[in-house]
Write a protein that holds these residues in place. Structure first.
Motif, PDB file in Angstrom:
ATOM      1  N   UNK A  88      -9.996   9.597  -5.593  1.00 10.52           N
ATOM      2  CA  UNK A  88     -10.254   8.385  -4.803  1.00 10.52           C
ATOM      3  C   UNK A  88     -10.077   8.670  -3.316  1.00 10.52           C
ATOM      4  N   UNK A  89     -11.012   8.137  -2.537  1.00 14.09           N
ATOM      5  CA  UNK A  89     -11.014   8.447  -1.109  1.00 14.09           C
ATOM      6  C   UNK A  89      -9.760   7.970  -0.393  1.00 14.09           C
ATOM      7  N   UNK A  90      -9.090   6.946  -0.942  1.00 15.40           N
ATOM      8  CA  UNK A  90      -7.880   6.444  -0.286  1.00 15.40           C
ATOM      9  C   UNK A  90      -6.817   7.531  -0.195  1.00 15.40           C
ATOM     10  N   UNK A 162       4.961   2.505   3.385  1.00 17.43           N
ATOM     11  CA  UNK A 162       5.776   1.413   2.846  1.00 17.43           C
ATOM     12  C   UNK A 162       4.989   0.634   1.800  1.00 17.43           C
ATOM     13  N   UNK A 163       3.714   0.402   2.066  1.00 21.08           N
ATOM     14  CA  UNK A 163       2.853  -0.329   1.135  1.00 21.08           C
ATOM     15  C   UNK A 163       2.802   0.363  -0.224  1.00 21.08           C
ATOM     16  N   UNK A 164       2.575   1.674  -0.212  1.00 18.43           N
ATOM     17  CA  UNK A 164       2.474   2.416  -1.478  1.00 18.43           C
ATOM     18  C   UNK A 164       3.791   2.350  -2.249  1.00 18.43           C
ATOM     19  N   UNK A 165       4.896   2.421  -1.546  1.00 16.62           N
ATOM     20  CA  UNK A 165       6.196   2.355  -2.216  1.00 16.62           C
ATOM     21  C   UNK A 165       6.474   0.964  -2.768  1.00 16.62           C
ATOM     22  N   UNK A 209      -3.745  -3.422  -4.312  1.00 17.44           N
ATOM     23  CA  UNK A 209      -3.541  -1.984  -4.490  1.00 17.44           C
ATOM     24  C   UNK A 209      -4.327  -1.467  -5.698  1.00 17.44           C
ATOM     25  N   UNK A 210      -4.343  -2.244  -6.764  1.00 12.20           N
ATOM     26  CA  UNK A 210      -5.085  -1.861  -7.965  1.00 12.20           C
ATOM     27  C   UNK A 210      -6.579  -1.817  -7.661  1.00 12.20           C
ATOM     28  N   UNK A 211      -7.046  -2.778  -6.870  1.00 16.45           N
ATOM     29  CA  UNK A 211      -8.480  -2.854  -6.571  1.00 16.45           C
ATOM     30  C   UNK A 211      -8.990  -1.665  -5.788  1.00 16.45           C
ATOM     31  N   UNK A 212      -8.112  -1.032  -4.983  1.00 16.86           N
ATOM     32  CA  UNK A 212      -8.546   0.132  -4.213  1.00 16.86           C
ATOM     33  C   UNK A 212      -8.005   1.443  -4.782  1.00 16.86           C
ATOM     34  N   UNK A 213      -7.308   1.326  -5.926  1.00 20.62           N
ATOM     35  CA  UNK A 213      -6.882   2.541  -6.623  1.00 20.62           C
ATOM     36  C   UNK A 213      -5.548   3.109  -6.207  1.00 20.62           C
ATOM     37  N   UNK A 214      -4.727   2.320  -5.512  1.00 23.61           N
ATOM     38  CA  UNK A 214      -3.395   2.816  -5.112  1.00 23.61           C
ATOM     39  C   UNK A 214      -2.362   2.326  -6.100  1.00 23.61           C
ATOM     40  N   UNK A 215      -1.866   3.243  -6.917  1.00 25.70           N
ATOM     41  CA  UNK A 215      -0.764   2.928  -7.824  1.00 25.70           C
ATOM     42  C   UNK A 215       0.088   4.167  -7.967  1.00 25.70           C
ATOM     43  N   UNK A 216       1.376   4.040  -7.701  1.00 25.23           N
ATOM     44  CA  UNK A 216       2.275   5.182  -7.845  1.00 25.23           C
ATOM     45  C   UNK A 216       2.575   5.463  -9.288  1.00 25.23           C
ATOM     46  N   UNK A 217       2.645   4.405 -10.127  1.00 24.44           N
ATOM     47  CA  UNK A 217       2.954   4.613 -11.536  1.00 24.44           C
ATOM     48  C   UNK A 217       1.725   5.107 -12.254  1.00 24.44           C
ATOM     49  N   UNK A 218       1.885   6.183 -12.999  1.00 21.85           N
ATOM     50  CA  UNK A 218       0.781   6.741 -13.745  1.00 21.85           C
ATOM     51  C   UNK A 218      -0.246   7.448 -12.880  1.00 21.85           C
TER      52      UNK A 218
END
Length: 221
Positions: A88-90, A162-165, A209-218
């Protein structure tokens, strides 16, 4: 000239050994060390002094995206190439913004990994072909304002950390400890993030975050 000193960081031993096997057959490279976590990567790089770090994103403690900034702050001469299954480009944008000089998918040919390491050692940027095409398309979409990523791009580098965390489930106290900030500063970042993204609460932040593909879990490596 001496060989390129490479350090491999990935939580999976089989991946580290596979890369080591690939590099040991190269006349211009040598693996000087490895690490399974972000903390180990920071500690080992201080004593081993590699030229290039091949770094996964998904690590047991810190995200590789966080490790990039920490390593580059301490050792600006150390070049970092992300080696990840995540396309993912993000993640590509954030890796480059944080200081990585290359990004290679784990599905890419081994020649791409070798080329990325050699390019990094020369101080040249390298993206494997699939990533390069995706980055160009995403950039054009953001320029037109048609991508949901355009909101994320408005956040500062620290706000993105901070957002990702936050969306990864970490508390204000945990974030403060990991980023060496005061809880008050983390809270200020959280409020700025909500405002810039147009979110009312953490639930809406997670949905975005889910909509743009940012999730730390998994998250893939």
């Amino acid at each position: 000239m001496g060989k390129i000193r490479v350090m491999v960081v990935d939580e999976h031993a089989i991946v580290r050994k596979g890369i080591e096997h690939l590099l040991e057959n190269q006349t211009d490279m040598v693996v000087v060390g490895e690490a399974a976590t972000g903390r180990e990567a920071l500690e080992n790089s201080r004593t081993l002094h590699p030229d290039v770090m091949l770094l996964a994103i998904a690590l047991p403690d810190l995200s590789g995206l966080e490790v990039i900034g920490m390593v580059r702050k301490e050792q600006p001469e150390l070049q970092i190439v992300i080696f990840s299954s995540h396309e993912r480009d993000v993640y590509v944008h954030q890796a480059l913004r944080n200081g990585a000089i290359g990004y290679v998918l784990k599905s890419a040919p081994s020649e791409s990994v070798l080329e990325a390491i050699r390019s990094a050692h020369r101080g040249e940027f390298f993206l494997c072909r699939k990533i390069k095409n995706g980055v160009i398309k995403a950039f054009l979409q953001v320029e037109k304002g048609s991508s949901p990523m355009s909101l994320y791009e408005r956040l500062s580098a620290r706000e993105q950390e901070v957002f990702r965390m936050l969306v990864g489930g970490k508390s204000t106290g945990q974030i403060a400890g990991l980023l060496f900030l005061s809880p008050k500063t983390v809270e200020k970042h959280r409020l700025n993030i909500l405002r810039k993204l147009g979110c009312r609460n953490l639930v809406e932040m997670v949905k975005y975050a889910i909509s743009i593909g940012i999730t730390d879990s998994g998250m893939p490596g």
